[in-house]
Enzyme design. Structure first.
Site, PDB file in Angstrom:
ATOM      1  N   GLU A 122      -5.830 -73.414 -36.640  1.00 15.85           N
ATOM      2  CA  GLU A 122      -5.989 -72.216 -37.450  1.00 15.85           C
ATOM      3  C   GLU A 122      -4.884 -72.148 -38.490  1.00 15.85           C
ATOM      4  OE1 GLU A 122      -5.605 -71.932 -33.856  1.00 15.85           O
ATOM      5  OE2 GLU A 122      -7.717 -72.521 -33.890  1.00 15.85           O
ATOM      6  N   ASP A 146       0.808 -90.229 -28.884  1.00 14.63           N
ATOM      7  CA  ASP A 146       1.088 -88.796 -28.895  1.00 14.63           C
ATOM      8  C   ASP A 146       2.073 -88.432 -29.995  1.00 14.63           C
ATOM      9  OD1 ASP A 146      -0.568 -88.196 -26.693  1.00 14.63           O
ATOM     10  OD2 ASP A 146       1.010 -88.785 -25.296  1.00 14.63           O
ATOM     11  N   LYS A 147       3.031 -89.331 -30.264  1.00 13.02           N
ATOM     12  CA  LYS A 147       4.000 -89.052 -31.321  1.00 13.02           C
ATOM     13  C   LYS A 147       3.369 -89.203 -32.707  1.00 13.02           C
ATOM     14  CE  LYS A 147       7.334 -87.238 -29.819  1.00 13.02           C
ATOM     15  NZ  LYS A 147       7.182 -85.876 -30.255  1.00 13.02           N
ATOM     16  N   LYS A 185       3.255 -76.282 -35.494  1.00 17.11           N
ATOM     17  CA  LYS A 185       3.353 -74.824 -35.521  1.00 17.11           C
ATOM     18  C   LYS A 185       4.339 -74.362 -36.582  1.00 17.11           C
ATOM     19  CE  LYS A 185       2.327 -74.564 -30.593  1.00 17.11           C
ATOM     20  NZ  LYS A 185       2.828 -74.233 -29.238  1.00 17.11           N
ATOM     21  N   GLU A 203      -3.463 -78.955 -34.495  1.00 12.89           N
ATOM     22  CA  GLU A 203      -3.526 -79.940 -33.413  1.00 12.89           C
ATOM     23  C   GLU A 203      -4.160 -81.222 -33.950  1.00 12.89           C
ATOM     24  OE1 GLU A 203      -2.091 -79.004 -30.765  1.00 12.89           O
ATOM     25  OE2 GLU A 203      -2.122 -76.813 -30.958  1.00 12.89           O
ATOM     26  N   LYS A 258       5.721 -68.968 -34.865  1.00 18.32           N
ATOM     27  CA  LYS A 258       5.393 -69.238 -33.472  1.00 18.32           C
ATOM     28  C   LYS A 258       6.695 -69.414 -32.695  1.00 18.32           C
ATOM     29  CE  LYS A 258       1.208 -70.098 -35.255  1.00 18.32           C
ATOM     30  NZ  LYS A 258       0.886 -69.744 -36.656  1.00 18.32           N
ATOM     31  N   HIS A 267       4.141 -94.264 -30.744  1.00 17.76           N
ATOM     32  CA  HIS A 267       3.406 -93.856 -29.557  1.00 17.76           C
ATOM     33  C   HIS A 267       2.259 -92.934 -29.984  1.00 17.76           C
ATOM     34  CE1 HIS A 267       2.486 -91.609 -25.878  1.00 17.76           C
ATOM     35  NE2 HIS A 267       2.987 -92.643 -25.211  1.00 17.76           N
ATOM     36  N   PHE A 309       1.917-106.613 -24.267  1.00 16.04           N
ATOM     37  CA  PHE A 309       1.692-105.301 -24.892  1.00 16.04           C
ATOM     38  C   PHE A 309       1.296-105.535 -26.352  1.00 16.04           C
ATOM     39  CE2 PHE A 309       3.822-100.816 -25.394  1.00 16.04           C
ATOM     40  CZ  PHE A 309       2.611-100.295 -25.824  1.00 16.04           C
ATOM     41  N   ASP A 313      -4.531 -96.174 -26.529  1.00 17.65           N
ATOM     42  CA  ASP A 313      -4.608 -94.937 -25.760  1.00 17.65           C
ATOM     43  C   ASP A 313      -4.724 -93.785 -26.750  1.00 17.65           C
ATOM     44  OD1 ASP A 313      -4.597 -93.148 -23.686  1.00 17.65           O
ATOM     45  OD2 ASP A 313      -2.473 -93.357 -23.209  1.00 17.65           O
ATOM     46  N   ALA A 314      -5.467 -92.758 -26.384  1.00 15.47           N
ATOM     47  CA  ALA A 314      -5.599 -91.590 -27.259  1.00 15.47           C
ATOM     48  C   ALA A 314      -4.274 -90.834 -27.318  1.00 15.47           C
ATOM     49  CB  ALA A 314      -6.709 -90.673 -26.760  1.00 15.47           C
ATOM     50  N   LYS A 364       8.117 -97.472 -25.612  1.00 15.22           N
ATOM     51  CA  LYS A 364       8.683 -96.472 -24.711  1.00 15.22           C
ATOM     52  C   LYS A 364       9.990 -97.020 -24.143  1.00 15.22           C
ATOM     53  CE  LYS A 364       5.855 -94.038 -22.114  1.00 15.22           C
ATOM     54  NZ  LYS A 364       4.847 -93.641 -21.084  1.00 15.22           N
ATOM     55  N   ASP A 423       7.204 -70.365 -29.751  1.00 15.27           N
ATOM     56  CA  ASP A 423       7.299 -71.633 -29.022  1.00 15.27           C
ATOM     57  C   ASP A 423       8.267 -72.568 -29.724  1.00 15.27           C
ATOM     58  OD1 ASP A 423       5.583 -71.176 -26.926  1.00 15.27           O
ATOM     59  OD2 ASP A 423       3.829 -71.956 -27.940  1.00 15.27           O
ATOM     60  N   ARG A 464       2.053 -83.475 -26.223  1.00 17.98           N
ATOM     61  CA  ARG A 464       2.057 -84.030 -24.871  1.00 17.98           C
ATOM     62  C   ARG A 464       3.389 -84.680 -24.493  1.00 17.98           C
ATOM     63  NH1 ARG A 464      -3.680 -86.865 -23.445  1.00 17.98           N
ATOM     64  NH2 ARG A 464      -2.870 -88.500 -24.829  1.00 17.98           N
ATOM     65  N   LYS A 465       4.381 -84.588 -25.363  1.00 16.11           N
ATOM     66  CA  LYS A 465       5.686 -85.188 -25.063  1.00 16.11           C
ATOM     67  C   LYS A 465       6.786 -84.150 -25.175  1.00 16.11           C
ATOM     68  CE  LYS A 465       4.594 -89.344 -23.890  1.00 16.11           C
ATOM     69  NZ  LYS A 465       3.330 -88.859 -23.302  1.00 16.11           N
TER      70      LYS A 465
END
Length: 406
Positions: free
Chosen positions: A57, A18-19, A285, A44, A289, A16, A250, A258-259, A176, A291, A264-265
């Site tokens: 960074e 995003d993955k 990260k 990122e 961090k 995917h 597909f 798709d970008a 998916k 998060d 985003r997941k």
């Protein structure tokens, strides 16, 4: 809590878009930590048609010091990115590991962030940012994960393994899944709806100019077989609604279709919507961090609570302020399933693990290059082995029982 209901979770494959971005970002984290366990990374990634862009960074010995890149590191970064995409399996006209355009926009970490985070003098290492993080565990699956997400991941993991082995050569990397389960008395008992959309070779589609009924039947029967193998016996019934590539075709997928962007997941990465999420992504990260590291330790603590038999479900929230070491709050919710008072756990848990960024990193050995494998099919519910997924250990069980018995 309602005892009988329907609940749904989704997952996405390693291919995917995003993955793909998450895995690239975590491959950079691993590269930098392999050179300097104290490296600072906030990477990122953007993926799109024949293009990969890095931004963020960084700081670290053998990586980026005093405003200068270490000799040879820029070539290593690009090679790492291309090898990650190759491992996933992208060799398509619209996205190929050898030919995509690569842009590296990483730069040095802000000195003001470094000043707040770095340990020095009488100052303990501070949190890399403010925020709230959640951990969750439930006894409804062997991995202490929500069943809907657990089986969504397992379907796609099986398909990816078959694609890589060559036993399902008609599959392409992007996919998916979605699983809806019927719960009775808070226990999952059957699947009411299953969805898989998978990228495929030309012709393995029901609609479109390349449609081939025989090839589509092969793909459909294969995916249904995976569903029936992965879910417990009896979960897939004649009443289960099954949708396989419901758009009809597909062929165009991945970053060409798709970008993709890092982070985003986040619900796929965590608990499939069965528990709260603080909003921060994990991939890209380093473990200073919170998060990432505080979400990992919150999962670790919640899993140990359930594994100790102190509750059937457990949610833990931690909160932090940038530059401050100790958490601002510790909150425990046992969802009415507990055998111990939540306030007693809130007092006991920080005595078992020091919940500062440094304390978390040291307890879970997070300064190692261990993150690439976490970036697809969930950060939680995995096997702790070989230094990977240390936050999935249940080594606090006995100490927890002693702490709440005191």
């Amino acid at each position: 809590m309602r005892s009988s209901f329907l609940f749904t979770s989704e997952s996405v494959s390693e291919g995917h878009p995003d993955k793909v971005a998450d895995q690239i970002s975590d491959s950079i984290v691993d590269l930098f930590l392999s050179k300097d366990p104290e490296a600072r990374v906030a990477c990122e990634t953007l993926t799109t048609t024949n293009k990969v862009v890095l931004a963020g960074e960084i700081r670290g010995k053998g990586v980026y010091e005093d405003g200068q890149w270490a000799p040879g590191i820029l070539d290593e970064i690009e090679q790492t990115v291309r090898e990650t995409v190759k491992r996933i399996g992208y060799e398509q006209d619209g996205f190929h590991w050898q030919t995509f355009e690569f842009s590296n926009n990483l730069h040095g970490q802000s000195v003001e962030i470094a000043m707040g985070v770095d340990e020095g003098g009488n100052k303990d290492e501070g949190a890399g940012d403010q925020g709230i993080m959640f951990g969750y565990a439930t006894d409804e699956t062997p991995g202490f994960m929500p069943a809907t997400l657990y089986y969504s991941h397992k379907i796609l993991e099986r398909m990816a393994a078959d694609r890589h082995s060559g036993s399902a050569p008609f599959l392409e990397p992007d996919a998916k899944s979605q699983v809806t389960l019927q719960y009775e008395n808070e226990v999952p008992v059957r699947a009411t709806a299953l969805v898989v959309s998978t990228q495929h070779k030309r012709g393995y589609c029901e609609k479109g100019e390349h449609a081939d009924a025989g090839k589509y039947a092969e793909l459909r029967d294969y995916v249904r077989g995976v569903m029936e193998d992965v879910l417990p016996a009896g979960f897939v019934t004649d009443e289960t609604k099954i949708y396989i590539n419901p758009t009809g075709a597909f062929e165009i997928g991945g970053p060409d279709g798709d970008a993709g962007v890092t982070g985003r997941k986040i619900i796929v990465d965590t608990y499939g919507g069965a528990a709260p999420h603080g909003g921060g992504a994990f991939s890209g990260k380093d473990p200073t961090k919170v998060d990432r590291s505080a979400a990992y330790v919150a999962r670790y603590l919640a899993k140990n609570v359930v594994a100790a038999g102190l509750a059937r479900r457990c949610t833990i929230q931690l909160s932090y302020a940038i530059g401050i070491a100790e958490p601002l709050s510790v909150y425990v919710d046992l969802h009415g399933t507990g055998k111990v008072d939540e306030a007693k756990l809130e007092a006991a848990l920080p005595q078992l693990v020091r919940l500062t960024p440094k304390g978390i990193r040291e307890h879970l050995n997070l300064n190692a290059p261990i993150y690439s494998k976490s970036a697809a099919y969930g950060h939680f519910g995995r096997e702790a082995e070989g230094g990977l997924f240390t936050w999935e250990k249940t080594d606090l069980v006995d100490r927890l029982k002693e702490a709440v018995a005191a």
